[in-house]
Design an enzyme around this catalytic site. Sequence first.
Site, PDB file in Angstrom:
ATOM      1  N   ASP A 116     -22.957   4.815  58.043  1.00  0.00           N
ATOM      2  CA  ASP A 116     -21.988   4.158  57.171  1.00  0.00           C
ATOM      3  C   ASP A 116     -21.784   2.721  57.646  1.00  0.00           C
ATOM      4  O   ASP A 116     -21.540   2.482  58.831  1.00  0.00           O
ATOM      5  CB  ASP A 116     -20.659   4.913  57.201  1.00  0.00           C
ATOM      6  CG  ASP A 116     -19.732   4.480  56.075  1.00  0.00           C
ATOM      7  OD1 ASP A 116     -20.226   3.936  55.069  1.00  0.00           O
ATOM      8  OD2 ASP A 116     -18.516   4.688  56.197  1.00  0.00           O
ATOM      9  N   HIS A 123     -12.750  -5.923  52.322  1.00  0.00           N
ATOM     10  CA  HIS A 123     -12.260  -4.714  53.000  1.00  0.00           C
ATOM     11  C   HIS A 123     -12.079  -4.974  54.499  1.00  0.00           C
ATOM     12  O   HIS A 123     -11.036  -4.649  55.069  1.00  0.00           O
ATOM     13  CB  HIS A 123     -13.235  -3.549  52.777  1.00  0.00           C
ATOM     14  CG  HIS A 123     -12.900  -2.327  53.584  1.00  0.00           C
ATOM     15  ND1 HIS A 123     -11.793  -1.548  53.327  1.00  0.00           N
ATOM     16  CD2 HIS A 123     -13.518  -1.770  54.662  1.00  0.00           C
ATOM     17  CE1 HIS A 123     -11.749  -0.551  54.213  1.00  0.00           C
ATOM     18  NE2 HIS A 123     -12.782  -0.670  55.032  1.00  0.00           N
ATOM     19  N   ARG A 132      -4.797  -5.322  63.041  1.00  0.00           N
ATOM     20  CA  ARG A 132      -4.683  -6.306  64.133  1.00  0.00           C
ATOM     21  C   ARG A 132      -3.929  -7.540  63.646  1.00  0.00           C
ATOM     22  O   ARG A 132      -4.460  -8.641  63.624  1.00  0.00           O
ATOM     23  CB  ARG A 132      -6.081  -6.738  64.625  1.00  0.00           C
ATOM     24  CG  ARG A 132      -6.947  -5.616  65.190  1.00  0.00           C
ATOM     25  CD  ARG A 132      -8.272  -6.163  65.731  1.00  0.00           C
ATOM     26  NE  ARG A 132      -8.978  -6.990  64.757  1.00  0.00           N
ATOM     27  CZ  ARG A 132      -9.786  -6.516  63.810  1.00  0.00           C
ATOM     28  NH1 ARG A 132     -10.030  -5.223  63.730  1.00  0.00           N
ATOM     29  NH2 ARG A 132     -10.368  -7.335  62.957  1.00  0.00           N
ATOM     30  N   GLU A 187     -12.459   6.451  50.921  1.00  0.00           N
ATOM     31  CA  GLU A 187     -13.187   5.179  50.919  1.00  0.00           C
ATOM     32  C   GLU A 187     -14.212   5.267  49.796  1.00  0.00           C
ATOM     33  O   GLU A 187     -15.109   6.118  49.821  1.00  0.00           O
ATOM     34  CB  GLU A 187     -13.866   4.922  52.280  1.00  0.00           C
ATOM     35  CG  GLU A 187     -12.828   4.662  53.375  1.00  0.00           C
ATOM     36  CD  GLU A 187     -13.413   4.146  54.680  1.00  0.00           C
ATOM     37  OE1 GLU A 187     -14.622   4.345  54.921  1.00  0.00           O
ATOM     38  OE2 GLU A 187     -12.655   3.543  55.467  1.00  0.00           O
ATOM     39  N   GLU A 189     -17.369   4.195  48.061  1.00  0.00           N
ATOM     40  CA  GLU A 189     -18.571   3.545  48.577  1.00  0.00           C
ATOM     41  C   GLU A 189     -19.768   3.863  47.690  1.00  0.00           C
ATOM     42  O   GLU A 189     -19.729   4.745  46.840  1.00  0.00           O
ATOM     43  CB  GLU A 189     -18.861   4.028  50.005  1.00  0.00           C
ATOM     44  CG  GLU A 189     -17.666   3.879  50.952  1.00  0.00           C
ATOM     45  CD  GLU A 189     -18.041   4.016  52.417  1.00  0.00           C
ATOM     46  OE1 GLU A 189     -19.250   3.950  52.742  1.00  0.00           O
ATOM     47  OE2 GLU A 189     -17.109   4.180  53.229  1.00  0.00           O
ATOM     48  N   ASP A 221     -16.019   8.491  51.381  1.00  0.00           N
ATOM     49  CA  ASP A 221     -15.989   8.674  52.831  1.00  0.00           C
ATOM     50  C   ASP A 221     -14.539   8.952  53.232  1.00  0.00           C
ATOM     51  O   ASP A 221     -13.821   8.075  53.705  1.00  0.00           O
ATOM     52  CB  ASP A 221     -16.536   7.402  53.499  1.00  0.00           C
ATOM     53  CG  ASP A 221     -16.491   7.464  55.007  1.00  0.00           C
ATOM     54  OD1 ASP A 221     -16.552   8.568  55.560  1.00  0.00           O
ATOM     55  OD2 ASP A 221     -16.390   6.390  55.638  1.00  0.00           O
ATOM     56  N   ARG A 225      -6.673   8.272  58.648  1.00  0.00           N
ATOM     57  CA  ARG A 225      -6.365   6.992  59.309  1.00  0.00           C
ATOM     58  C   ARG A 225      -5.644   7.160  60.629  1.00  0.00           C
ATOM     59  O   ARG A 225      -5.808   6.342  61.546  1.00  0.00           O
ATOM     60  CB  ARG A 225      -5.518   6.113  58.380  1.00  0.00           C
ATOM     61  CG  ARG A 225      -6.170   5.774  57.063  1.00  0.00           C
ATOM     62  CD  ARG A 225      -7.491   5.049  57.254  1.00  0.00           C
ATOM     63  NE  ARG A 225      -8.121   4.752  55.973  1.00  0.00           N
ATOM     64  CZ  ARG A 225      -9.378   4.353  55.857  1.00  0.00           C
ATOM     65  NH1 ARG A 225     -10.143   4.202  56.939  1.00  0.00           N
ATOM     66  NH2 ARG A 225      -9.894   4.118  54.677  1.00  0.00           N
ATOM     67  N   GLN A 228      -8.235   8.337  63.132  1.00  0.00           N
ATOM     68  CA  GLN A 228      -9.142   7.196  63.339  1.00  0.00           C
ATOM     69  C   GLN A 228      -8.501   6.139  64.245  1.00  0.00           C
ATOM     70  O   GLN A 228      -9.135   5.643  65.183  1.00  0.00           O
ATOM     71  CB  GLN A 228      -9.484   6.592  61.969  1.00  0.00           C
ATOM     72  CG  GLN A 228     -10.430   5.399  62.020  1.00  0.00           C
ATOM     73  CD  GLN A 228     -10.620   4.756  60.639  1.00  0.00           C
ATOM     74  OE1 GLN A 228     -10.154   5.281  59.623  1.00  0.00           O
ATOM     75  NE2 GLN A 228     -11.296   3.626  60.596  1.00  0.00           N
ATOM     76  N   LYS A 241     -13.474  10.762  60.437  1.00  0.00           N
ATOM     77  CA  LYS A 241     -14.317  10.635  59.250  1.00  0.00           C
ATOM     78  C   LYS A 241     -15.350  11.745  59.116  1.00  0.00           C
ATOM     79  O   LYS A 241     -15.894  11.960  58.031  1.00  0.00           O
ATOM     80  CB  LYS A 241     -15.048   9.290  59.272  1.00  0.00           C
ATOM     81  CG  LYS A 241     -14.123   8.116  58.962  1.00  0.00           C
ATOM     82  CD  LYS A 241     -14.778   6.803  59.336  1.00  0.00           C
ATOM     83  CE  LYS A 241     -13.905   5.630  58.952  1.00  0.00           C
ATOM     84  NZ  LYS A 241     -13.866   5.381  57.499  1.00  0.00           N
ATOM     85  N   THR A 245     -17.804  14.108  53.885  1.00  0.00           N
ATOM     86  CA  THR A 245     -18.202  12.920  53.134  1.00  0.00           C
ATOM     87  C   THR A 245     -18.789  13.424  51.824  1.00  0.00           C
ATOM     88  O   THR A 245     -19.777  14.155  51.832  1.00  0.00           O
ATOM     89  CB  THR A 245     -19.276  12.111  53.898  1.00  0.00           C
ATOM     90  OG1 THR A 245     -18.808  11.835  55.224  1.00  0.00           O
ATOM     91  CG2 THR A 245     -19.593  10.809  53.183  1.00  0.00           C
ATOM     92  N   THR A 332     -16.618   0.776  52.565  1.00  0.00           N
ATOM     93  CA  THR A 332     -15.635   0.700  51.488  1.00  0.00           C
ATOM     94  C   THR A 332     -15.863  -0.535  50.631  1.00  0.00           C
ATOM     95  O   THR A 332     -16.020  -1.638  51.159  1.00  0.00           O
ATOM     96  CB  THR A 332     -14.218   0.645  52.088  1.00  0.00           C
ATOM     97  OG1 THR A 332     -14.071   1.726  52.990  1.00  0.00           O
ATOM     98  CG2 THR A 332     -13.161   0.719  51.005  1.00  0.00           C
ATOM     99  N   GLU A 346      -5.564   0.082  51.951  1.00  0.00           N
ATOM    100  CA  GLU A 346      -5.388  -1.270  51.409  1.00  0.00           C
ATOM    101  C   GLU A 346      -4.459  -1.280  50.198  1.00  0.00           C
ATOM    102  O   GLU A 346      -3.645  -2.189  50.032  1.00  0.00           O
ATOM    103  CB  GLU A 346      -6.745  -1.848  51.010  1.00  0.00           C
ATOM    104  CG  GLU A 346      -7.705  -2.036  52.175  1.00  0.00           C
ATOM    105  CD  GLU A 346      -9.129  -2.207  51.683  1.00  0.00           C
ATOM    106  OE1 GLU A 346      -9.524  -3.347  51.383  1.00  0.00           O
ATOM    107  OE2 GLU A 346      -9.854  -1.198  51.585  1.00  0.00           O
TER     108      GLU A 346
HETATM  109 MN    MN Z   1     -16.672   4.338  55.271  1.00  0.00          MN
END
Ligand code: MN
Length: 398
Positions: A116, A123, A132, A187, A189, A221, A225, A228, A241, A245, A332, A346
Amino acid sequence: MTWVTGADGSPYGVTNLPYGVFRQNGGRPRIGVRIGSWVFDLAGAEAADLVLAAGALCRPTLNEFMALGRPQWTAVRQRITELLTDPAHRGAVEPLLVPLDEVELLLPVEVADYVDFYSSEHHASNVGQIFRPGQPPLLPNWKHLPIGYHGRAGTVVVSGTPVVRPTGQRASAEGPVTGPSVRLDIEAEVGFVVGVPSPLGTPVSVDDFADHVFGVVLVNDWSARDIQAWEYQPLGPFLGKSFATSVSAWVTPLDALADAFVPAPDQDPPVADYLRDVPHVGLDLRLAVEWNGERVSEPPFATMYWTPAQQLAHLTVNGASLRTGDLYASGTVSGPDRGQVGSFLELTWGGAEPVKLGDESRTFLADGDTVTITATAPGPDGTTIALGEVTGTVRPAR
Ligand code: MN
């Protein structure tokens, strides 16, 4: 024009013809191609010598057919087109058309390795700002190489497979706790399926993309969170993750997307020689994300910074070999606007800005929620083709 009832003018007309694997009445898996609201049974067609593919269409997955290579992919597609357009073949072919609503669609490809990427600048920059804050949104390497990680091929599932909420560790003010994820996300994708393998030690050039890649699937995907965020440093995504999938049941051949290639965004700074693709093109796939039936986002794949050819070249620049059935996903897909993002992380800005869903206010996924990702692409002569949808419903943690 096709003689197949109802197929002309549908987004699954004769210029589309995605491949899948289906089963009828619990029978054995068979390769088919979608035309309108029918599945053309290619196993039956090859058994009757209507199509010739060295027996590869009589297998339970697309792998053997995908390994044959582009000249055979093109020849078989031309033959299928002839069978579905020339009324002279109607008598032989019509008994091999199965109504779509009478079949169960299976995972079309035995997935070899799954990778991936993280190729959307919007994104990556959104996630950087959320995870961050106060730091540059993109890390220093981001515009020099397509960032990616190796995922778990064995948990790639076909559209429609229920997704059980994963359990794992997450951080809390009192230290790590173990339990069902409370920030389960999607996600949206696009995935690329490799047909023709490459030998160990030999990088694949950006120019050879279409010789190796058979087609395209839509990918969800699923991402926990909270799991993760706690686990990802220093080695990247892992259990947050790998629990599931989802991929679409239909693989759209690259040949069907000939009119969908568009210039990709300019890249600055200039990329390394092995990543320099001419033409520098992506795909004009227009995705849509539906959350419990409400369209919440329309991610534009044409905005992706890194192209599928660059991703493939990067994946092999160290000499890693390709295997038939390898799947690499784009990362994503998010456009510049809030209505174009491919994750709920997001869409709700890290959970800080809930969205209205019917009468409810939501941040992440609740048990029972269903997410469906669809996409369309330009076809020949101003027509529009559809990619197979990828859908899944969240089941409670075990
Ligand atoms: Mn992904």
